[in-house]
Design a protein around this motif. Structure first.
Motif: not given
Length: 227
Positions: A151, A154-156, A158-159
């Motif tokens: 995650l 992938a630059g996610k 917050e997730d």
């Protein structure tokens, strides 16, 4: 182990760099209280570094010194083998408060490092004792941590942060929710090892019994030969 040489010096904190393992496991920032303290009284405990300015222990103090705009900090330069440096980075953080994610990362790295000099099972036992997370919990959490890394890649952000927070509440339910599971082969590795030892013992006993039977047969002049 190579002899440890330590030299006390003073160096510009801007020229010191974080160890990659510290960034991978912890990657945190100094508190405002630490920055204010170092700004007021300086660094009282030297930062441990390698000869090429890579920090072994004192990452937060170095970051706080930079924020406090100090021009010089006390350092202890150590001459250590690379794996010893990596292990020291983790051991230097053993007493701090950490998340399940961080403990899992510590566990995996310590197992990797210590397998160089001992068996896999001993390495796992030592890592569990040092990090405070059980071997079973680390196995369950490891796939979740891998998802967190994916995650982040992938630059996610917050997730990834949410998943780390969920992991803190419950390792098992988070693993189920993310549809990941521990490696079944690795989970039963200790059992497989015991079964293998038992079968080896049975085989050895069979050979001994067969040898005794043969000797007795030869002694009585009769050898029982199967048809």
């Amino acid at each position: 182990m190579a002899k440890q040489h330590r030299t006390l010096e003073h160096r510009d904190p801007l020229k010191l760099s974080s160890h990659p393992l510290n960034r991978a496991i912890y990657g945190d920032k100094p508190s405002k209280e630490l920055v204010d303290s170092i700004r007021a009284v300086g660094i009282l405990t030297p930062i441990y570094i390698t000869a090429d300015n890579v920090i072994i222990s004192g990452h937060l103090r170095q970051k706080a010194a930079v924020e406090a705009k100090l021009n010089s900090v006390p350092v202890l330069v150590q001459d250590l083998p690379p794996l010893h440096v990596e292990e020291s980075v983790i051991i230097a953080n053993i007493q701090r408060e950490k998340t399940v994610e961080q403990r899992t990362r510590e566990f995996e790295q310590l197992v990797r490092i210590r397998r160089v000099r001992t068996s896999a099972q001993v390495a796992r036992t030592e890592a569990a004792t040092a990090t405070g997370i059980s071997e079973r919990s680390a196995r369950r959490a490891a796939p979740v941590v891998a998802v967190i890394d994916s995650l982040l890649a992938a630059g996610k952000v917050e997730d990834a942060a949410q998943l780390s927070s969920d992991l803190e509440k419950s390792i098992t339910s988070t693993a189920v929710k993310t549809n990941v599971a521990e490696n079944p082969i690795e989970s039963f590795e200790p059992v497989f090892s015991q079964v293998h030892e038992f079968l080896s013992l049975v085989k050895a006993l069979g050979l001994i019994i067969g040898r005794i039977t043969r000797i007795r047969g030869e002694a009585t002049g009769y050898l029982d030969v199967p048809e």
